[in-house]
Scaffold this active site. Structure first.
Site, mmCIF file in Angstrom:
data_model
loop_
_atom_site.group_PDB
_atom_site.id
_atom_site.type_symbol
_atom_site.label_atom_id
_atom_site.label_comp_id
_atom_site.label_asym_id
_atom_site.label_seq_id
_atom_site.Cartn_x
_atom_site.Cartn_y
_atom_site.Cartn_z
ATOM 1 C CG ASP A 75 -3.240 3.149 -4.919
ATOM 2 O OD1 ASP A 75 -2.586 2.315 -5.576
ATOM 3 O OD2 ASP A 75 -4.136 2.829 -4.118
ATOM 4 C CD GLU A 137 -2.658 -2.790 -3.454
ATOM 5 O OE1 GLU A 137 -2.597 -3.919 -2.919
ATOM 6 O OE2 GLU A 137 -2.452 -1.731 -2.809
#
Length: 384
Positions: A75, A137
Site C-alpha cells: 500500500d 501498513e
C-alpha cells in the site's frame, strides 16, 4: 545493467497499481502472484475480512522452518491535494531518479526482489526464501499483523527477515513503536448563552489534549539511560482535534487523533493508564448534566517497536553485504517488530530515503536500486 533494467521495468508496473491504503490491492497481489508462480514459487494469498485486501506469501526452496523473509508493504499513501509535476501513478525517469507514488516507500525494494526472483529460483536453496507483500501498513500494519498470526497458527517459523523500507541502504536493527488512537467525546448540545445546561465536548477535548501534553513532558524524564533513539524518549503527538459547528452552539461531539512512539512498552502502559484515569475523572461532572455522556478511546493501531538484540544474525550478514560499519536505529515505525514477535532476527534495509516518502514527486534513485540489488544477490551464499 540487465538486472537494473528489469528492476526499473518492474517498478514501473508496481507504481501503475494505485494501491492507496483506502483502496484494494488485489490487482497488484494477483499480478505479483502470477509472476512468482511462473518462476516456480508456491504462492499463498490471504484475504482480509472485507475481501478487498490481501497478503502474498510466496516461497522458493524447501518447506519448513528457517530461511529468510524478504518483505514489503504493497500500500501507498494518498496523493490527494499534493502538487505532483506528473501523474503519480505513471513512473517518470529524470536525471537518474525514478518518480512515482511508492517509488521509495516501498515499491523500489519490491521491484528489486521481484527482479532477482528468477535467480532465486535457480539458487541451490537449503533453506526457504519467502517473498512477502502485505496490505495496509500505512494505516496500522493490519496486513502484517494478520500474516504473523497466520504463521503462528501454522507453526511456521522463518528465521530471519529483511524489510525493505527506505533507509538509504543503512542497516537498521531498532525503531520505536507506533501506537495510534482516536478518542471520541460525546456531550450535550445547547445554546452558547447557557453553557451550564450543556456538556461541551470541545472543552473536554481541550482538557484531554492538555493532559496528553503533560504526559509528554513526563516521558522525557523516563528516557532509558543510553537510549539510542533521537529523541531518546517516548514521544506523543496530537494530529487532529475536531469539534463544533458554530460560535454560539455548545458542541456535543469531539474527536482527537493522537499517537505515541514508545521506546519501551512500560511507557505506553504508563500513558494509557494515566489518560484513561483522567478520562474517568471527567465523566462524573459530564454525566451529572447528561447521563449519556461518554469518552471512548479507540485503538487505530498498536505496532510494536523493533528491539535491538545482540547476536542478530541477519544484521551481521546485511552489514557485511552493504559494507556497513554497524547498525543504526530510526524513529519511524515498520512491520519489523511484528516479525520479531515470532522470534525472528530482523533488519530494516532498503533503497531510497524516508525523506522522500509521502511527499509529492516521491522518487528513488537508480544508484540506490543498484545497491539494493547487490545486497540481495550477496544473500545467495548464505542460503545455498
Amino acid at each position: 545493467m540487465e538486472l537494473l533494467h528489469r528492476t526499473e521495468g518492474l517498478l514501473g508496473e508496481l507504481i501503475g497499481f494505485p494501491t492507496v491504503s483506502a483502496d484494494s490491492n488485489l490487482d497488484l497481489i494477483g499480478w505479483a502472484s502470477n509472476y512468482l508462480k511462473g518462476l516456480g514459487a508456491v504462492c499463498d494469498i490471504s484475504l482480509d475480512e472485507s475481501g478487498h485486501k490481501a497478503n502474498l506469501f510466496a516461497t522458493f526452496g524447501p518447506e519448513g522452518d528457517g530461511g529468510l523473509v524478504l518483505s514489503g508493504h504493497s500500500d501507498v499513501v494518498p496523493v490527494a491535494d499534493q502538487d505532483w509535476s506528473s501523474d503519480p501513478f505513471v513512473m517518470k525517469a529524470r536525471e537518474g531518479r525514478l518518480f512515482g507514488r511508492g517509488a521509495c516507500d516501498m515499491k523500489g525494494f519490491i521491484a528489486c526482489v521481484l527482479a532477482l526472483a528468477p535467480r532465486i529460483a535457480q539458487w541451490r536453496l537449503t533453506r526457504p526464501v519467502h517473498i512477502v507483500l502485505t496490505y495496509d501498513e500505512e494505516v496500522g500494519c493490519f496486513g502484517a499483523r494478520a500474516l504473523v498470526e497466520e504463521l503462528r497458527d501454522r507453526g511456521l517459523r522463518p528465521a530471519t527477515a529483511i524489510l525493505g523500507e527506505p533507509t538509504m541502504m543503512r542497516v537498521i536493527d531498532g525503531h520505536k513503536g507506533c501506537y495510534e488512537y482516536t478518542t471520541r467525546i460525546t456531550g450535550c448540545a445547547g445554546h452558547g448563552s447557557a453553557p451550564d445546561l450543556g456538556v461541551n465536548a470541545a472543552v473536554c477535548a481541550t482538557r484531554y489534549a492538555a493532559r496528553l501534553m503533560e504526559l509528554e513532558t513526563d516521558l522525557r524524564q523516563r528516557a532509558p539511560q543510553g537510549s539510542p533513539f533521537s529523541p531518546p524518549w517516548t514521544t506523543l503527538n496530537i494530529g487532529r482535534i475536531h469539534s463544533g459547528h458554530a460560535h454560539n452552539v455548545i458542541p456535543d461531539h469531539a474527536e482527537i487523533d493522537w499517537e505515541m512512539r514508545p521506546v519501551q512498552r512500560s511507557d505506553a502502559d504508563h500513558v494509557l493508564a494515566q489518560i484513561d484515569r483522567f478520562a474517568d475523572s471527567l465523566l462524573p461532572a459530564m454525566r451529572a448534566i447528561h447521563p449519556e455522556a461518554t469518552i471512548t478511546r479507540e485503538v487505530i493501531g498498536e505496532v510494536a517497536g523493533l528491539e535491538p538484540v545482540p547476536g542478530n544474525a541477519i544484521a551481521g550478514i546485511v552489514s557485511a553485504l552493504t559494507g556497513s560499519n554497524g547498525t543504526d536505529v530510526v524513529s519511524f515505525g515498520t512491520e519489523a517488530g511484528l516479525f520479531q514477535s515470532l522470534g525472528m532476527d530482523c533488519v530494516v534495509c532498503g533503497p531510497g530515503s524516508i525523506e522522500q516518502a509521502h511527499k509529492p514527486d516521491e522518487y528513488v534513485s537508480r544508484d540506490q536500486l543498484a545497491a539494493c540489488l547487490s545486497m540481495l544477490q550477496g544473500l545467495e551464499k548464505h542460503l545455498s
